[in-house]
Design a protein around this motif. Structure first.
Motif, short mmCIF file in Angstrom:
data_model
loop_
_atom_site.label_atom_id
_atom_site.label_comp_id
_atom_site.label_asym_id
_atom_site.label_seq_id
_atom_site.Cartn_x
_atom_site.Cartn_y
_atom_site.Cartn_z
N ASP A 1 55.70 65.04 71.18
CA ASP A 1 55.89 66.52 70.66
C ASP A 1 54.69 67.15 70.22
O ASP A 1 54.31 68.14 70.26
N GLU A 2 53.94 65.86 69.63
CA GLU A 2 52.76 66.40 68.97
C GLU A 2 51.77 66.84 70.06
O GLU A 2 50.87 67.49 69.98
N LEU B 1 52.33 68.04 73.18
CA LEU B 1 52.58 69.09 73.44
C LEU B 1 52.30 70.45 72.56
O LEU B 1 51.84 71.33 73.52
N SER B 2 52.33 70.24 71.56
CA SER B 2 52.04 71.31 70.41
C SER B 2 50.97 71.32 69.93
O SER B 2 50.35 72.42 69.12
N GLN B 3 50.05 70.38 69.78
CA GLN B 3 48.81 70.15 69.11
C GLN B 3 47.61 69.86 69.92
O GLN B 3 46.92 69.23 69.87
N ARG B 4 47.65 70.78 70.91
CA ARG B 4 46.40 70.51 71.94
C ARG B 4 44.90 70.92 71.18
O ARG B 4 44.00 70.33 71.39
N ASP B 5 45.21 71.94 70.19
CA ASP B 5 43.68 72.25 69.72
C ASP B 5 43.44 71.19 68.75
O ASP B 5 42.46 70.92 68.63
N THR C 1 60.83 66.30 81.22
CA THR C 1 60.66 67.60 81.48
C THR C 1 62.30 68.68 81.53
O THR C 1 62.43 69.31 80.85
N MET D 1 63.79 68.22 78.15
CA MET D 1 63.36 69.10 77.24
C MET D 1 63.68 70.71 77.61
O MET D 1 63.94 71.30 76.55
N MET E 1 65.66 72.87 74.91
CA MET E 1 65.18 74.18 74.58
C MET E 1 66.26 75.17 74.63
O MET E 1 66.64 76.09 73.92
N GLU F 1 68.84 74.77 71.88
CA GLU F 1 68.28 75.26 70.57
C GLU F 1 68.51 76.71 70.66
O GLU F 1 68.92 77.38 69.72
#
Length: 322
Positions: free
Chosen positions: A127-128, A130-134, A170, A173, A177, A180
């Motif tokens: 999860d990190e 996928l969400s923290q590319r920067d 995938t 997920m 989603m 959710e």
């Protein structure tokens, strides 16, 4: 013979001139070696070398370059295998260091980026990742820039080009989603119904309050009207009592006749009555009306108070004045 020698000398002169004059294009730098040892760096433009002593060693590209990091499989902290590739933007700042401190600069930077990419991604959960590319790009940039500094290279930026989890992850997920989104939809709908119920309750409350205030105002007005009516009735009764005390019997007749007429009026207004039977002595009613007329004359001051009409039997006709 002389011409051949002259031609040989001319050819040697041209070769020496070409070897001594070097033109460096813009965006490039050449290193100069003297008997195989680095001596200096040639900047863009024209430069002169010592023939048969100095020569060009390496031709270095000083422009910003893009290196492709090959796709590789990386295992995350929560044991999920993902496929990752990236691109690295570099620029040579020191031509001599880039030429003589590392062999095959581009290959070295690619291998460095691949190893650090596995290290950074492997220390994070899926999860990190996928969400923290920067955050991944920043960490990779700091590590690679520090490692390539001694090579005379500046790492401008690093970008994760593609990141693909396994197909089963995938699908999971996607289902997560969807669940959710459905949960949020249910919560939003429930909040809407709650707000509507509160609004309806507030409206009913305000309506009840206004209705109660209206009933209170109406009751107050009714009580005030009854009070005024009672005052008027009391005043009329007082006047009749004063008239009786003064010996005026016509006042009694007026009061009784008024109540008599009101009772018959109420009986006639009844919606359930089609035929009205009057069980009364009409002669007495006529006599009462006559007494009312005499009372009016007496009030006008035309003469002395009239005497009360004599009692008459059932069906008698009232007497008229002479």
């Amino acid at each position: 013979m002389g011409l051949i020698v002259a031609a040989v000398f001319l050819f040697l002169a041209i070769v020496v001139a070409l070897g001594a004059i070097k033109i460096v294009p813009q965006g490039r730098e050449y290193t100069v070696e003297r008997f195989g040892r680095y001596t200096r760096t040639l900047k863009p433009g024209i430069s002169f070398l010592t023939p048969f002593v100095e020569g060009v060693g390496r031709r270095v590209n000083m422009m910003e370059q893009v290196l492709d990091v090959p796709r590789q499989e990386v295992i995350t902290k929560d044991n999920v295998t993902v496929q990752v590739d990236a691109i690295v933007f570099i620029q040579v700042m020191d031509a001599a260091a880039a030429a003589y401190r590392v062999d095959n600069l581009n290959f070295a930077i690619q291998q460095l980026a691949m190893t650090n990419l596995r290290t950074v991604v492997g220390s994070m959960e899926l999860d990190e990742v996928l969400s923290q590319r920067d955050a991944i790009n920043t960490r990779l940039l700091n590590v690679i820039d520090e490692a390539t500094g001694p090579w005379g290279v500046k790492a401008a930026r690093i970008e994760i080009k593609d990141l693909q989890p396994p197909p089963d992850i995938t699908n999971a997920m996607a289902r997560q989603m969807k669940a959710e989104r459905e949960r949020r939809a249910v919560i939003t709908e429930a909040d809407g119904e709650k707000s509507a119920a509160i609004a309806r309750a507030e409206g009913a409350k305000q309506a009840a309050i206004l209705e109660a205030e209206g009933r209170r105002e109406a009751a107050f007005r009714d009580a005030e009207a009854r009070e005024r009516e009672a005052e008027a009735e009391a005043k009329a009764t007082e006047m009749v009592s004063n008239a009786i005390a003064a010996g005026d019997v016509n006042a009694i007749n007026y009061f009784v006749a008024q109540k008599y007429v009101e009772a018959f009026a109420e009986l006639a207004r009844s919606p359930q009555q089609k035929t009205v039977i009057v069980p009364a002595e009409m002669g007495a009613l006529v006599g009462t009306v006559g007494g009312i007329g005499e009372l009016v004359k007496a009030i006008g001051g035309d003469g002395p108070a009239p005497r009360p009409p004599p009692a008459r039997g059932r069906g008698a006709v009232p007497a008229t004045g002479a």
